[in-house]
Design an enzyme around this catalytic site. Structure first.
Site, PDB file in Angstrom:
ATOM      1  N   GLU A  76       0.169   2.802   0.564  1.00 29.28           N
ATOM      2  CA  GLU A  76       0.986   3.066   1.737  1.00 29.28           C
ATOM      3  C   GLU A  76       1.022   4.554   2.095  1.00 29.28           C
ATOM      4  O   GLU A  76       0.958   4.910   3.261  1.00 29.28           O
ATOM      5  CB  GLU A  76       2.410   2.529   1.496  1.00 29.28           C
ATOM      6  CG  GLU A  76       3.297   2.519   2.713  1.00 29.28           C
ATOM      7  CD  GLU A  76       2.821   1.548   3.811  1.00 29.28           C
ATOM      8  OE1 GLU A  76       1.949   0.709   3.525  1.00 29.28           O
ATOM      9  OE2 GLU A  76       3.300   1.675   4.949  1.00 29.28           O
ATOM     10  N   ASP A  77       1.115   5.411   1.101  1.00 30.14           N
ATOM     11  CA  ASP A  77       1.390   6.816   1.397  1.00 30.14           C
ATOM     12  C   ASP A  77       0.235   7.780   1.138  1.00 30.14           C
ATOM     13  O   ASP A  77       0.340   8.964   1.445  1.00 30.14           O
ATOM     14  CB  ASP A  77       2.600   7.292   0.580  1.00 30.14           C
ATOM     15  CG  ASP A  77       3.878   6.607   1.009  1.00 30.14           C
ATOM     16  OD1 ASP A  77       3.898   6.078   2.135  1.00 30.14           O
ATOM     17  OD2 ASP A  77       4.847   6.588   0.229  1.00 30.14           O
TER      18      ASP A  77
END
Ligand code: MN
Length: 715
Positions: A76-77
């Site tokens: 996600e990051d």
């Protein structure tokens, strides 16, 4: 922040076979991937996945889970991909990280209610690997611990509420009380800081006033039990502010009245000792009636076992006591994880494949899947806010939330008005089902559509949502309006023809102003529904014409067929919303019929010889010529009624019924009345195509030896 070797040591501490190298690789990889990213606290971002992994070591989780925790935010990051994670850490870990990522995305998408629904969906969808949930729980716990660093108050509130409503109950459900209580308390701090502060302040006062009574009471209990020859440990503990607050709220009592501020845990060696300790306590101090619970003989659904009692204990203070073995204690604190470690791990099979034998995970899945109905599950997890709803899916997996009692029609309208309007049938979980079926949680609903379909007025009786109801009404209104318009056009044309006057939309526009109608369609619909008479329209357009008289029974045109142009066509039994049949009159094709305008409702069709028509004799302007217009290629059936007098002998009813069937007609209703010893009357409702069909049946019935007379009742 937990250092790399500390984390590895912790895991090796409970799992000597843990894949040390894999953990080390993941630790370094996460650090590298998150690079210089920062948390809201100003800490480097990678401290977060490391703390999450640390929390999971308290639950003694397997290597795959710990590694997943370290990697849980990389997709996600950071720039990580599934392929990369699969290559570096294997498909199992990559799959788990993918699961956590999906939960995170759900979390980020939408407002609160949506989220709880989606979360539940995911919970069900992903319970094939509960480790995803455990990582998510630990992730949430660490985020809650650092919640105060988030600047936006609104965001903090949202996260706290979500924690209270979803994650804390979930932890409780999984038997992880430690995490549940901490989550609750952290959320409480954000959601109701005043109440929490006040509670803590009062607690401090209370504690000062009573001295160090917790320790004193604990010591006294321990002494008493050891006197009786039991070896034990007694832990005195103050309850968390939130659990006290909840108790106060639930029982509507004040802090002073709250007896259970202090709880005591008595840990003994084995189950017989639990009951022995209970006996010793009850013979020393009076018990409070109604507070004793035996969760050893009947454990809670999440595996919790203990004896609970409340007594007027040392120093005349009420004390809640939980008695349990060490093993029960660990299960209560760490959930089914501990339960499993005792049962299968350490003792017999330490060399077995840890990751493969995490049986408690499977137990938990079973519990979530089968142990409780969805309703029960919702209740246990305190998601009651959704218990008045059902969650269904489209064939594409889109979640549709509906109120309890909703039907496939509600579902169709919830997806799109257009889908509702054209709905003709449905499949629920792949099976054809009636449209009035009540949907259940988890149903997959496929709507079958036809562009020719219009919403049926009958739907309104069983739909559950306002959206469906108003859409059905709107559509029926539009259909009615269109039918009234068509009908009005026929009626107006017929009236103008009879007066020898021309008619067109342009001519009719002259009447719009005086009759206060917005357009020609509106005017025609008013004529069709009977609120404006065609004579009135005629008079308004041609004021010089003499007004028609309303008087004695009108001369109905002799033969509908020749006069088709000016008369209303009746195309079938269900001629629509603007034309209906007079009740119990049973007109049949082949019979002459007439229409009567009923203001606001359109036209009611009567057989021309119906005595009921006398009522309208003085109101000839309401009479409308009507003719049948049945498509011979699509024969329909019409209900009608016969009265038969038959001989009271064996088999006569059977002969009659067989004959009617032989002539291709259905009996829809039948009632018998004894006339005398020899005869009885039968009233038979049958379905026929037209008058000719009926006449043939009546002649044939007359030919039966058991039949005396056959008549159509006078209408
Ligand atoms: Mn995270």
């Amino acid at each position: 922040m937990l250092r790399q070797y500390e984390l590895v040591d912790r895991v090796l501490g409970y799992d000597p076979k843990a894949d040390e190298a894999l953990i080390n690789r993941a630790y370094v990889y996460a650090m590298k991937q998150h690079g210089s990213q920062k948390r809201a606290s100003g800490d480097p971002y990678f401290s977060h996945p490391i703390e999450v992994a640390g929390i999971l070591t308290d639950l003694k989780l397997d290597t795959a889970t710990i590694v997943t925790a370290l990697l849980h935010d990389t997709i996600e990051d950071t720039g990580s991909t599934m392929d990369e994670l699969t290559k570096l850490f294997g498909p199992q870990v990559a799959g788990l990280v993918d699961g956590v990522t999906k939960l995170t995305r759900i979390e980020l998408t939408s407002e609160r209610s949506k989220q709880a629904e989606n979360f539940r969906k995911f919970l069900l969808a992903m319970s094939n690997d509960i480790r995803v949930l455990l990582v998510k729980l630990a992730d949430r716990l660490h985020n809650m611990r650092t919640l105060h660093f988030i600047a936006s108050a609104e965001k903090r509130q949202r996260i706290a509420l979500e924690t209270m409503e979803i994650y804390a109950p979930l932890a409780g459900r999984m038997g992880i009380q430690e995490i549940r209580e901490e989550l609750e308390d952290l959320a409480f701090k954000e959601l109701n800081p005043e109440a929490r502060e006040a509670l803590i302040k009062r607690l401090n006062e209370f504690r000062e006033a009573s001295g160090d009574s917790v320790k004193k009471i604990a010591d006294e209990i321990k002494a008493k039990l050891e006197e009786g020859g039991l070896s034990c440990e007694v832990i005195g503990r103050e309850k968390r502010p939130y659990s006290m607050w909840r108790k106060m709220e639930r029982r509507a009592i004040s802090l002073e009245q709250l007896s259970d501020i202090f709880g005591f845990r008595v840990i003994v060696d084995d189950v017989p000792d639990c009951y022995r300790a209970l006996g010793a306590l009850h013979t020393t101090w009076p018990m409070v009636p109604g507070r004793f619970k035996d969760y050893i003989s009947t454990p809670k659904a999440n595996g919790y076992r203990s004896l609970h009692t409340t007594m007027i204990g040392p120093q005349k203070k009420r004390a809640e006591v939980q008695i349990r073995t060490l093993k029960m204690h660990e299960v209560a604190e760490y959930g089914i994880a501990a339960h499993w470690l005792y049962k299968e791990g350490n003792e017999e099979d330490a060399s077995g494949e840890f990751a493969g034998t995490f049986r408690w995970l499977r137990q938990l899945i079973e519990m979530l899947e089968h142990g409780a109905s969805p309703e029960e599950f919702l209740e246990h997890t305190k998601l009651q806010m959704f218990s008045d709803q059902v969650f269904c899916f489209t064939p594409n997996g889109l979640l549709i939330t509906l109120p309890r009692g909703a039907t496939p029609i509600d579902f169709a309208y919830a997806v799109h008005t257009e889908i509702g309007d054209t709905c003709v049938g449905c499949k629920i979980n792949g099976r054809h089902m009636p449209l009035r079926t009540r949907l259940e949680n988890g149903d997959e609903v496929e709507i079958i559509r036809s562009q020719a379909q219009r919403p049926s007025p009958a739907w309104e009786a069983f739909v559950a949502t306002g959206k469906a109801r108003s859409a059905i009404r709107r559509s029926i209104r539009a259909t009615k309006q269109a039918e009234f318009g068509r009908l009005g056009r026929q009626i107006v044309k017929s009236a103008f023809d009879a007066a020898g006057r021309e008619v067109s939309d342009t001519i009719l526009e002259r009447a719009l102003g005086p009759l206060r109608k917005s357009d020609v369609n509106d005017l025609l619909a008013s004529v069709g529904d009977g609120t404006v008479s065609p004579q009135h329209v005629l008079q308004t357009v041609y004021p010089e014409d003499p007004a028609p008289k309303n008087g004695r029974k009108r001369n109905i045109k002799s033969n509908g067929k020749d006069e088709r142009d000016g008369s209303v066509r009746v195309t079938g039994r269900a001629s629509g919303l603007a034309i209906r049949f007079a009740p119990d009159m049973y007109p049949l094709p082949g019979e002459r019929i007439v229409g009567i305008m009923m203001p606001g409702e359109g036209i009611t069709i009567y057989p021309i010889d119906a005595p009921a028509l006398e009522e309208f004799d003085g109101d000839t302007l309401r009479w409308i010529d009507a003719t049948w217009d049945i498509d011979p290629d699509h024969p329909q059936t019409f209900p009608t009624r016969l009265r038969v007098t038959a001989k009271n002998e064996v088999g006569s009813l059977g002969h009659i019924a067989t004959l009617i069937a032989d002539y291709g007609s259905n009996i829809s209703n039948l009632s018998l009345a004894q006339r005398d010893m020899d005869f009885y009357d039968i009233q038979i409702d049958i379905e026929v195509r037209d008058l000719k069909h009926l006449t043939r049946i009546m002649s044939a019935l007359n030919g039966l030896s058991c039949v005396n007379t056959v008549v159509r009742p006078r209408r």
